[in-house]
Design a protein around this motif. Sequence first.
Motif, short mmCIF file in Angstrom:
data_model
loop_
_atom_site.label_atom_id
_atom_site.label_comp_id
_atom_site.label_asym_id
_atom_site.label_seq_id
_atom_site.Cartn_x
_atom_site.Cartn_y
_atom_site.Cartn_z
N GLY A 130 0.79 -1.22 0.00
CA GLY A 130 0.00 0.00 0.00
C GLY A 130 0.82 1.27 0.00
O GLY A 130 0.48 2.24 -0.68
N ASP A 131 1.92 1.28 0.75
CA ASP A 131 2.69 2.51 0.94
C ASP A 131 3.87 2.67 0.00
O ASP A 131 4.37 3.78 -0.18
CB ASP A 131 3.20 2.60 2.37
N ILE A 132 4.34 1.58 -0.61
CA ILE A 132 5.54 1.66 -1.45
C ILE A 132 5.25 1.21 -2.88
O ILE A 132 5.52 1.93 -3.84
CB ILE A 132 6.68 0.80 -0.86
N VAL A 133 4.70 0.03 -3.04
CA VAL A 133 4.56 -0.56 -4.37
C VAL A 133 3.40 0.07 -5.15
O VAL A 133 3.57 0.46 -6.29
CB VAL A 133 4.37 -2.09 -4.27
N ASN A 134 2.25 0.18 -4.53
CA ASN A 134 1.04 0.61 -5.24
C ASN A 134 0.63 2.05 -4.94
O ASN A 134 -0.55 2.36 -4.88
CB ASN A 134 -0.14 -0.32 -4.91
N THR A 135 1.57 2.93 -4.77
CA THR A 135 1.25 4.33 -4.52
C THR A 135 1.96 5.21 -5.52
O THR A 135 3.02 4.86 -6.03
CB THR A 135 1.61 4.73 -3.07
N SER A 136 1.38 6.35 -5.78
CA SER A 136 1.99 7.25 -6.77
C SER A 136 3.10 8.11 -6.16
O SER A 136 3.96 8.59 -6.89
CB SER A 136 0.92 8.15 -7.38
N GLU A 137 3.09 8.27 -4.86
CA GLU A 137 4.13 9.08 -4.21
C GLU A 137 4.70 8.35 -2.99
O GLU A 137 4.42 8.72 -1.85
CB GLU A 137 3.55 10.43 -3.78
N PRO A 138 5.51 7.33 -3.22
CA PRO A 138 6.10 6.61 -2.10
C PRO A 138 7.19 7.43 -1.41
O PRO A 138 7.80 8.31 -2.01
CB PRO A 138 6.69 5.37 -2.74
N SER A 139 7.42 7.11 -0.15
CA SER A 139 8.43 7.79 0.64
C SER A 139 9.54 6.81 0.98
O SER A 139 9.27 5.70 1.47
CB SER A 139 7.78 8.33 1.92
N SER A 140 10.78 7.23 0.77
CA SER A 140 11.91 6.37 1.12
C SER A 140 11.98 6.16 2.63
O SER A 140 12.37 5.09 3.09
CB SER A 140 13.22 6.96 0.60
N GLU A 141 11.58 7.17 3.38
CA GLU A 141 11.58 7.04 4.84
C GLU A 141 10.57 5.99 5.30
O GLU A 141 10.86 5.16 6.17
CB GLU A 141 11.25 8.38 5.50
N ARG A 142 9.39 6.01 4.69
CA ARG A 142 8.36 5.03 5.03
C ARG A 142 8.81 3.62 4.64
O ARG A 142 8.62 2.67 5.40
CB ARG A 142 7.04 5.38 4.32
N ALA A 143 9.43 3.50 3.48
CA ALA A 143 9.94 2.20 3.04
C ALA A 143 10.96 1.67 4.03
O ALA A 143 10.89 0.51 4.44
CB ALA A 143 10.56 2.33 1.65
N THR A 144 11.87 2.53 4.44
CA THR A 144 12.91 2.12 5.38
C THR A 144 12.29 1.74 6.72
O THR A 144 12.69 0.75 7.34
CB THR A 144 13.95 3.25 5.56
N ASP A 145 11.29 2.49 7.18
CA ASP A 145 10.63 2.18 8.45
C ASP A 145 9.96 0.81 8.42
O ASP A 145 10.11 0.01 9.35
CB ASP A 145 9.58 3.25 8.79
N ILE A 146 9.21 0.55 7.35
CA ILE A 146 8.51 -0.74 7.24
C ILE A 146 9.51 -1.89 7.14
O ILE A 146 9.36 -2.92 7.80
CB ILE A 146 7.56 -0.75 6.03
N LEU A 147 10.54 -1.70 6.33
CA LEU A 147 11.54 -2.75 6.14
C LEU A 147 12.32 -3.01 7.43
O LEU A 147 12.65 -4.15 7.74
CB LEU A 147 12.47 -2.40 4.99
N THR A 148 12.60 -1.96 8.19
CA THR A 148 13.28 -2.13 9.47
C THR A 148 12.41 -2.89 10.45
O THR A 148 12.88 -3.78 11.17
CB THR A 148 13.68 -0.75 10.05
N ALA A 149 11.11 -2.58 10.46
CA ALA A 149 10.17 -3.31 11.33
C ALA A 149 10.12 -4.78 10.92
O ALA A 149 10.11 -5.68 11.78
CB ALA A 149 8.79 -2.69 11.24
N LEU A 150 10.13 -5.03 9.62
CA LEU A 150 10.12 -6.41 9.12
C LEU A 150 11.40 -7.14 9.53
O LEU A 150 11.37 -8.31 9.92
CB LEU A 150 9.96 -6.41 7.60
N GLN A 151 12.51 -6.43 9.47
CA GLN A 151 13.79 -7.01 9.87
C GLN A 151 13.78 -7.38 11.35
O GLN A 151 14.24 -8.45 11.74
CB GLN A 151 14.90 -6.01 9.57
N LYS A 152 13.24 -6.51 12.18
CA LYS A 152 13.15 -6.79 13.62
C LYS A 152 12.26 -8.00 13.88
O LYS A 152 12.59 -8.85 14.72
CB LYS A 152 12.61 -5.57 14.37
#
Length: 124
Positions: free
Chosen positions: A17-39
């Motif tokens: 929803g926030d990275i792949v299928n959006t017209s204006e993704p945020s690199s900060e949001r991507a990093t936040d979600i990926l960091t949460a996934l890593q944890k």
Amino acid sequence: MTAYEKIYASLAKSLLGDIVNTSEPSSERATDILTALQKESNNKPMTVSILGNTKIGKILTKTVKACNRNKRAALEDAKDEWDEAIKTAEALLSSFKEAADVEVEKKKKSAEKDTASKKNDEGR
């Protein structure tokens, strides 16, 4: 669906929803979600079952592609932030593949042992 699967599915949905299928993704949001996934993946190792039920591997692949696409379109100062997201997503993908390979190999060896012990029992 187990509690861990629900967490992974929620994070996968956020990536879509926030990275792949959006017209204006945020690199900060991507990093936040990926960091949460890593944890989360550090708390509970990835299994083939979780990968299959949540489709997190496929979504991470789409995320890497979307991040690369956004990096190309980004201003020079934002490219490093996209690089960080790409690096994190690729590392997660690699660790998930490795965990799945290890689990499959263990199951193969276990099945081979069971087959060998059955043959030994029949030969007696």
